[in-house]
Design a protein around this motif. Structure first.
Motif, PDB file in Angstrom:
ATOM      1  N   UNK A 125      38.564  25.805  38.151  1.00 23.36           N
ATOM      2  CA  UNK A 125      37.302  25.741  37.421  1.00 23.36           C
ATOM      3  C   UNK A 125      36.105  25.392  38.271  1.00 23.36           C
ATOM      4  N   UNK A 126      36.164  25.715  39.556  1.00 21.92           N
ATOM      5  CA  UNK A 126      35.032  25.421  40.439  1.00 21.92           C
ATOM      6  C   UNK A 126      33.850  26.329  40.107  1.00 21.92           C
ATOM      7  N   UNK A 127      32.659  25.772  39.855  1.00 25.20           N
ATOM      8  CA  UNK A 127      31.471  26.606  39.651  1.00 25.20           C
ATOM      9  C   UNK A 127      31.098  27.260  40.985  1.00 25.20           C
ATOM     10  N   UNK A 128      31.257  28.559  41.063  1.00 22.07           N
ATOM     11  CA  UNK A 128      31.231  29.234  42.356  1.00 22.07           C
ATOM     12  C   UNK A 128      29.964  30.041  42.583  1.00 22.07           C
ATOM     13  N   UNK A 129      29.416  29.853  43.781  1.00 22.33           N
ATOM     14  CA  UNK A 129      28.390  30.751  44.287  1.00 22.33           C
ATOM     15  C   UNK A 129      28.976  31.412  45.524  1.00 22.33           C
ATOM     16  N   UNK A 131      34.623  41.806  42.875  1.00 23.64           N
ATOM     17  CA  UNK A 131      35.839  42.270  42.209  1.00 23.64           C
ATOM     18  C   UNK A 131      36.641  41.092  41.664  1.00 23.64           C
ATOM     19  N   UNK A 132      36.771  40.031  42.445  1.00 20.89           N
ATOM     20  CA  UNK A 132      37.594  38.892  42.030  1.00 20.89           C
ATOM     21  C   UNK A 132      36.897  38.051  40.966  1.00 20.89           C
ATOM     22  N   UNK A 133      35.635  37.744  41.179  1.00 19.11           N
ATOM     23  CA  UNK A 133      34.927  36.848  40.267  1.00 19.11           C
ATOM     24  C   UNK A 133      34.511  37.511  38.959  1.00 19.11           C
ATOM     25  N   UNK A 134      34.197  38.793  39.010  1.00 17.84           N
ATOM     26  CA  UNK A 134      33.670  39.424  37.809  1.00 17.84           C
ATOM     27  C   UNK A 134      32.398  38.704  37.394  1.00 17.84           C
ATOM     28  N   UNK A 135      32.346  38.231  36.169  1.00 16.05           N
ATOM     29  CA  UNK A 135      31.176  37.478  35.704  1.00 16.05           C
ATOM     30  C   UNK A 135      31.352  35.978  35.830  1.00 16.05           C
ATOM     31  N   UNK A 136      32.357  35.545  36.595  1.00 16.21           N
ATOM     32  CA  UNK A 136      32.661  34.116  36.683  1.00 16.21           C
ATOM     33  C   UNK A 136      32.077  33.474  37.930  1.00 16.21           C
ATOM     34  N   UNK A 137      30.903  33.913  38.327  1.00 11.81           N
ATOM     35  CA  UNK A 137      30.262  33.331  39.505  1.00 11.81           C
ATOM     36  C   UNK A 137      28.875  33.898  39.674  1.00 11.81           C
ATOM     37  N   UNK A 138      28.134  33.331  40.622  1.00 15.38           N
ATOM     38  CA  UNK A 138      26.841  33.885  40.996  1.00 15.38           C
ATOM     39  C   UNK A 138      26.883  34.207  42.477  1.00 15.38           C
ATOM     40  N   UNK A 149      22.114  26.181  41.005  1.00 17.03           N
ATOM     41  CA  UNK A 149      23.317  25.937  40.223  1.00 17.03           C
ATOM     42  C   UNK A 149      23.495  24.445  39.947  1.00 17.03           C
ATOM     43  N   UNK A 150      23.238  23.626  40.939  1.00 17.23           N
ATOM     44  CA  UNK A 150      23.386  22.175  40.765  1.00 17.23           C
ATOM     45  C   UNK A 150      22.387  21.626  39.744  1.00 17.23           C
ATOM     46  N   UNK A 151      21.263  22.311  39.603  1.00 16.74           N
ATOM     47  CA  UNK A 151      20.220  21.841  38.682  1.00 16.74           C
ATOM     48  C   UNK A 151      20.394  22.357  37.257  1.00 16.74           C
ATOM     49  N   UNK A 208      24.743  26.241  32.886  1.00 17.96           N
ATOM     50  CA  UNK A 208      25.231  27.407  33.615  1.00 17.96           C
ATOM     51  C   UNK A 208      26.496  27.052  34.387  1.00 17.96           C
ATOM     52  N   UNK A 209      26.495  25.889  34.985  1.00 18.23           N
ATOM     53  CA  UNK A 209      27.640  25.419  35.757  1.00 18.23           C
ATOM     54  C   UNK A 209      28.898  25.348  34.887  1.00 18.23           C
ATOM     55  N   UNK A 210      28.773  24.774  33.694  1.00 18.12           N
ATOM     56  CA  UNK A 210      29.915  24.655  32.797  1.00 18.12           C
ATOM     57  C   UNK A 210      30.376  26.022  32.298  1.00 18.12           C
ATOM     58  N   UNK A 211      29.422  26.903  32.070  1.00 19.36           N
ATOM     59  CA  UNK A 211      29.747  28.248  31.597  1.00 19.36           C
ATOM     60  C   UNK A 211      30.541  29.010  32.658  1.00 19.36           C
ATOM     61  N   UNK A 212      30.074  28.949  33.902  1.00 15.91           N
ATOM     62  CA  UNK A 212      30.761  29.629  35.006  1.00 15.91           C
ATOM     63  C   UNK A 212      32.149  29.044  35.219  1.00 15.91           C
ATOM     64  N   UNK A 213      32.241  27.726  35.128  1.00 12.53           N
ATOM     65  CA  UNK A 213      33.531  27.057  35.315  1.00 12.53           C
ATOM     66  C   UNK A 213      34.561  27.533  34.302  1.00 12.53           C
ATOM     67  N   UNK A 214      34.175  27.609  33.035  1.00  5.70           N
ATOM     68  CA  UNK A 214      35.111  28.032  31.991  1.00  5.70           C
ATOM     69  C   UNK A 214      35.500  29.491  32.148  1.00  5.70           C
ATOM     70  N   UNK A 215      34.539  30.339  32.502  1.00  3.88           N
ATOM     71  CA  UNK A 215      34.846  31.759  32.729  1.00  3.88           C
ATOM     72  C   UNK A 215      35.831  31.931  33.874  1.00  3.88           C
ATOM     73  N   UNK A 216      35.663  31.113  34.922  1.00  6.54           N
ATOM     74  CA  UNK A 216      36.550  31.199  36.085  1.00  6.54           C
ATOM     75  C   UNK A 216      37.981  30.846  35.704  1.00  6.54           C
ATOM     76  N   UNK A 217      38.147  29.777  34.942  1.00 10.16           N
ATOM     77  CA  UNK A 217      39.480  29.361  34.502  1.00 10.16           C
ATOM     78  C   UNK A 217      40.140  30.458  33.678  1.00 10.16           C
TER      79      UNK A 217
END
Length: 374
Positions: free
Chosen positions: A289-293, A302-309, A325-327, A331-340
């Protein structure tokens, strides 16, 4: 009667060096459970014989080789292949196209081979001209002599179709979804920036180290990785950590629980890998669930799809993306959940191991059928 498989091209079982080793830690025991007699070739001193997760049914064989940056893969691949040729398993699973040079030997012994071609090694900046030539030659021989190819991303598969006229089976890497872990001592959840990477230029490490000077003015920065052989980037990371109290350089971290915790609690994880297919570290970061940039590449998209910026490989773009992202906690929580969710649906270890089992089983059956027709 069980079938036998030899696994060649990793540092051994169990080892925690990189993506291939992570795969074999999961695949070896899985294949044993599926009825295979599994032998993993490795390098002396590279395995953890006291690993509590070690499966004693996986046979570990050490061979000799030259422990240098440019010759280790080739030399250990040669001695492992010679040993496998004598033992004559039903199939060989081989990691890395550099081992393509030894495929004719295995073929001469009637051993079918499945080769994980990994990334486009001859485009990696860390290799000199001669090494790139070696990898390219190994790729040509792999295309000619491998019984079957495994491509860890669709884009890598397209490259092999285009450049070598060979298709392959798509099998990516998997990720473990850990339980909630405690924060690493000295850090606060979601209040630090993380990078996990081998210290080579194509992983955008120099640009991140430069960006870290600005990032550390506001946030803690944790750097995981090293070159493995010492070098300028190791020196730069050490100097940066000494100069800034908010920067920690941890070197190579082999403790999975610590690494998973770092990903799980990061406020932003920067993934700068540019050459390769499905990167194991990225998949595992997603599972945590790492919020990824990430550096903007076809592979990372290809790997991240919509789960990252995504950002460009410049210190300015990295700083801008990470600080943004840190601010933005939402958005951070949204990306984290999508990644999981994406890691769970597309990159589960059980599914990946099952695909390898089907691939090598199918190849053995095909070879047996051909033998029966003779």
């Amino acid at each position: 009667m069980s079938k036998s498989v030899a696994i060649i091209g990793t540092r051994g079982y169990p080892s925690y060096y990189g993506g291939f080793e992570t795969l074999i830690r999961r695949l070896g025991p899985y294949l044993v459970e599926a009825g295979w007699d599994v032998t993993v070739y490795g390098r002396p001193g590279a395995v953890k014989t006291d690993d509590p997760l070690l499966d004693p049914q996986v046979t570990s064989v050490m061979t000799k080789g030259l422990e240098t940056k440019s010759l280790s893969t080739l030399s250990y691949g040669m001695t492992s292949s010679l040993s496998a040729a004598r033992r004559k398993p039903d199939v060989a699973l081989i990691m890395n196209v550099a081992n393509g040079y030894w495929l004719p030997l295995l073929r001469s012994r009637g051993i079918p081979t499945v080769v994980n071609v990994d990334g486009i090694e001859w485009e990696r900046a860390k290799w000199g001209t001669n090494a790139k030539r070696v990898f390219r030659g190994g790729a040509r021989l792999t295309a000619k002599y491998a019984s079957e190819l495994v491509c860890d991303s669709h884009e890598i598969r397209r490259r092999w179709q285009r450049d070598f006229g060979r298709d392959g089976v798509f099998i990516p890497y998997g990720g473990d979804a850990p339980d909630r872990l405690p924060v690493v001592e000295g850090l606060k959840s979601r209040e630090y920036v993380l990078i996990v990477a081998r210290f080579v230029p194509e992983n955008t490490v120099p640009e991140f180290l430069q960006a870290a000077r600005e990032l550390s003015e506001k946030w803690d920065v944790v750097i995981v990785g090293s070159s493995g052989y010492g070098g300028e980037l190791d020196v730069a990371a050490k100097k940066l950590a000494e100069q800034s109290p908010r920067v920690q350089w941890l070197g190579h971290v082999s403790n999975d629980q610590k690494l998973f915790s770092l990903w799980q609690h990061a406020g932003a994880y920067f993934h700068g890998h540019s050459v390769g297919g499905t990167n194991p570290a990225l998949v595992q970061a997603m599972a945590c669930g790492a919020p990824t940039i990430a550096r903007d590449t076809v592979y990372n998209r290809e790997v991240l799809g919509g789960a990252g910026i995504f950002c460009e490989p410049t210190s300015t773009s990295i700083s801008h993306g990470v600080l943004g992202l840190m601010a933005n906690p939402d958005l951070r929580d949204q990306i984290s959940q999508k990644a999981i969710e994406r890691a769970r649906s597309e990159y589960s270890w059980d599914d990946i191991c099952a695909r390898y089992d089907r691939s090598i089983s199918r190849l053995v059956r095909t070879c047996e059928s051909k033998s029966d027709l003779r």
